[in-house]
Design a protein around this motif. Structure first.
Motif, PDB file in Angstrom:
ATOM      1  N   ASP A 151      14.025 -38.696 -14.118  1.00 18.04           N
ATOM      2  CA  ASP A 151      14.117 -40.129 -15.660  1.00 18.04           C
ATOM      3  C   ASP A 151      13.793 -39.721 -16.893  1.00 18.04           C
ATOM      4  O   ASP A 151      14.314 -40.570 -17.588  1.00 18.04           O
ATOM      5  CB  ASP A 151      12.453 -40.400 -14.997  1.00 18.04           C
ATOM      6  N   SER A 152      13.703 -38.554 -17.454  1.00 10.53           N
ATOM      7  CA  SER A 152      13.190 -38.345 -18.274  1.00 10.53           C
ATOM      8  C   SER A 152      14.859 -38.158 -19.452  1.00 10.53           C
ATOM      9  O   SER A 152      14.753 -38.415 -19.565  1.00 10.53           O
ATOM     10  CB  SER A 152      12.661 -36.890 -18.791  1.00 10.53           C
ATOM     11  N   LEU A 153      15.587 -37.904 -18.153  1.00 12.92           N
ATOM     12  CA  LEU A 153      16.566 -37.783 -18.662  1.00 12.92           C
ATOM     13  C   LEU A 153      17.560 -39.129 -18.894  1.00 12.92           C
ATOM     14  O   LEU A 153      19.040 -39.235 -19.437  1.00 12.92           O
ATOM     15  CB  LEU A 153      18.247 -37.039 -17.637  1.00 12.92           C
ATOM     16  N   GLY A 154      17.196 -39.896 -17.944  1.00 12.05           N
ATOM     17  CA  GLY A 154      18.081 -41.383 -17.957  1.00 12.05           C
ATOM     18  C   GLY A 154      18.718 -41.461 -17.089  1.00 12.05           C
ATOM     19  O   GLY A 154      19.449 -42.209 -16.650  1.00 12.05           O
ATOM     20  N   ILE A 155      18.195 -41.024 -16.165  1.00 10.97           N
ATOM     21  CA  ILE A 155      19.280 -41.060 -14.629  1.00 10.97           C
ATOM     22  C   ILE A 155      18.411 -41.624 -13.801  1.00 10.97           C
ATOM     23  O   ILE A 155      17.504 -42.049 -13.218  1.00 10.97           O
ATOM     24  CB  ILE A 155      19.641 -39.710 -13.944  1.00 10.97           C
ATOM     25  N   ARG A 156      19.554 -42.670 -13.026  1.00 11.02           N
ATOM     26  CA  ARG A 156      19.155 -44.080 -12.360  1.00 11.02           C
ATOM     27  C   ARG A 156      20.342 -43.933 -10.771  1.00 11.02           C
ATOM     28  O   ARG A 156      21.278 -43.908 -11.210  1.00 11.02           O
ATOM     29  CB  ARG A 156      19.384 -45.023 -12.787  1.00 11.02           C
ATOM     30  N   VAL A 157      19.451 -44.195  -9.581  1.00 10.89           N
ATOM     31  CA  VAL A 157      20.702 -44.230  -8.915  1.00 10.89           C
ATOM     32  C   VAL A 157      21.025 -45.242  -8.338  1.00 10.89           C
ATOM     33  O   VAL A 157      20.253 -46.604  -8.704  1.00 10.89           O
ATOM     34  CB  VAL A 157      19.983 -43.947  -6.970  1.00 10.89           C
ATOM     35  N   VAL A 158      22.461 -46.052  -8.494  1.00  6.52           N
ATOM     36  CA  VAL A 158      22.980 -47.321  -8.532  1.00  6.52           C
ATOM     37  C   VAL A 158      22.843 -47.884  -6.991  1.00  6.52           C
ATOM     38  O   VAL A 158      23.040 -48.301  -6.772  1.00  6.52           O
ATOM     39  CB  VAL A 158      24.378 -46.716  -9.351  1.00  6.52           C
ATOM     40  N   ASP A 159      23.776 -47.138  -6.173  1.00  8.67           N
ATOM     41  CA  ASP A 159      24.281 -46.640  -4.436  1.00  8.67           C
ATOM     42  C   ASP A 159      24.123 -45.783  -4.199  1.00  8.67           C
ATOM     43  O   ASP A 159      24.978 -44.763  -3.948  1.00  8.67           O
ATOM     44  CB  ASP A 159      25.185 -47.426  -4.610  1.00  8.67           C
ATOM     45  N   ALA A 160      22.700 -45.479  -3.044  1.00 12.55           N
ATOM     46  CA  ALA A 160      22.386 -44.389  -2.249  1.00 12.55           C
ATOM     47  C   ALA A 160      23.539 -44.238  -1.572  1.00 12.55           C
ATOM     48  O   ALA A 160      24.177 -43.281  -0.948  1.00 12.55           O
ATOM     49  CB  ALA A 160      21.080 -44.701  -1.878  1.00 12.55           C
ATOM     50  N   ALA A 161      23.829 -45.075  -0.478  1.00 14.87           N
ATOM     51  CA  ALA A 161      24.762 -44.951   0.481  1.00 14.87           C
ATOM     52  C   ALA A 161      26.464 -44.543  -0.285  1.00 14.87           C
ATOM     53  O   ALA A 161      27.005 -43.702   1.367  1.00 14.87           O
ATOM     54  CB  ALA A 161      24.981 -46.447   0.926  1.00 14.87           C
TER      55      ALA A 161
END
Length: 231
Positions: A151-161
């Motif tokens: 989260d600190s790096l700014g990573i986000r999951v957009v589409d897990a599948a």
């Protein structure tokens, strides 16, 4: 600039065995099973090996080519200790091997790093680290993580599948070449593969053996991943 290495509060030390790097194990760097996540270990290896390789390559500079990490058991308390050795130092590449262990010296994994040597130019960065110093703190007063590492790096999951995750560019994750830091890229792969694996299997999973080949400098945001099932 407040870079991601400060958040991990890494320490690089010299001793009779040549030297080692360490970082404290805190809740913010753990994955779901309570062990240090592979992306954090890859970041430790990349930063530590980068310093070792720069000392060899001076006055030239480096770019990371390959990072391979193999974990045989989880690290969950105390410190992660990384001790490196040079496998090859040529005119164009440098290859290092790193043993990962806990405070007691029990090995938990092995990593290898390959760097390309970039001949010095007028715009080549200058490394400020004193290689002769017995101990270098990459953190500082007030450093640390206020949120989980990814989260600190700014990573986000957009589409897990689809194993799609993204990271925005910021000074926090840029390296000296103004590109995505190698450990941040490894953490992006880690987060995406875990989300993808959990979606496929319906149960928590952990990254244990990432192998990453860096083909180009990542500068255009957002940088994203996608996964494909091989077996």
């Amino acid at each position: 600039k407040h870079r991601m290495t400060r958040g991990l509060r890494m320490t690089i030390s010299r001793d009779s065995g040549g030297g080692f790097a360490s970082l404290p194990i805190v809740p913010e760097i753990l994955e779901e099973r309570g062990a240090v996540r592979a992306g954090v270990l890859a970041t430790l290896v990349d930063v530590y090996c980068g310093g070792l390789a720069l000392e060899i390559a001076e006055p030239n500079w480096l770019a990371t080519l390959d990072l391979s990490l193999h974990l045989c058991r989880p690290l969950s308390r105390g410190h992660v200790v990384a001790r490196g050795s040079v496998l090859r130092a040529g005119r164009q590449t440098i290859v290092l091997e790193v043993a990962l262990a806990d405070d007691a010296g029990t090995e938990a994994g092995m990593a290898t790093m390959t760097y390309a040597i970039l001949p010095r130019r007028a715009d080549t960065p200058v490394h400020a680290r004193d290689f002769s110093a017995p101990r270098t703190e990459l953190g500082g007063p007030g450093s640390g993580l206020a949120a989980p590492f990814a989260d600190s790096l700014g990573i986000r999951v957009v589409d897990a599948a689809a194993g799609r995750a993204e990271i925005e560019m910021s000074d926090y994750v840029r390296n000296s070449l103004s590109a995505l830091q190698g450990g941040a890229a490894a953490t992006l792969v880690d987060v995406a593969s875990v989300a993808f694996g959990r979606e496929l299997l319906g149960t928590p999973v952990a990254t244990t053996d990432p192998e990453i080949h860096y083909l180009a400098l990542g500068k255009l945001a957002p940088i994203h991943s996608r996964a494909r099932l091989l077996r």
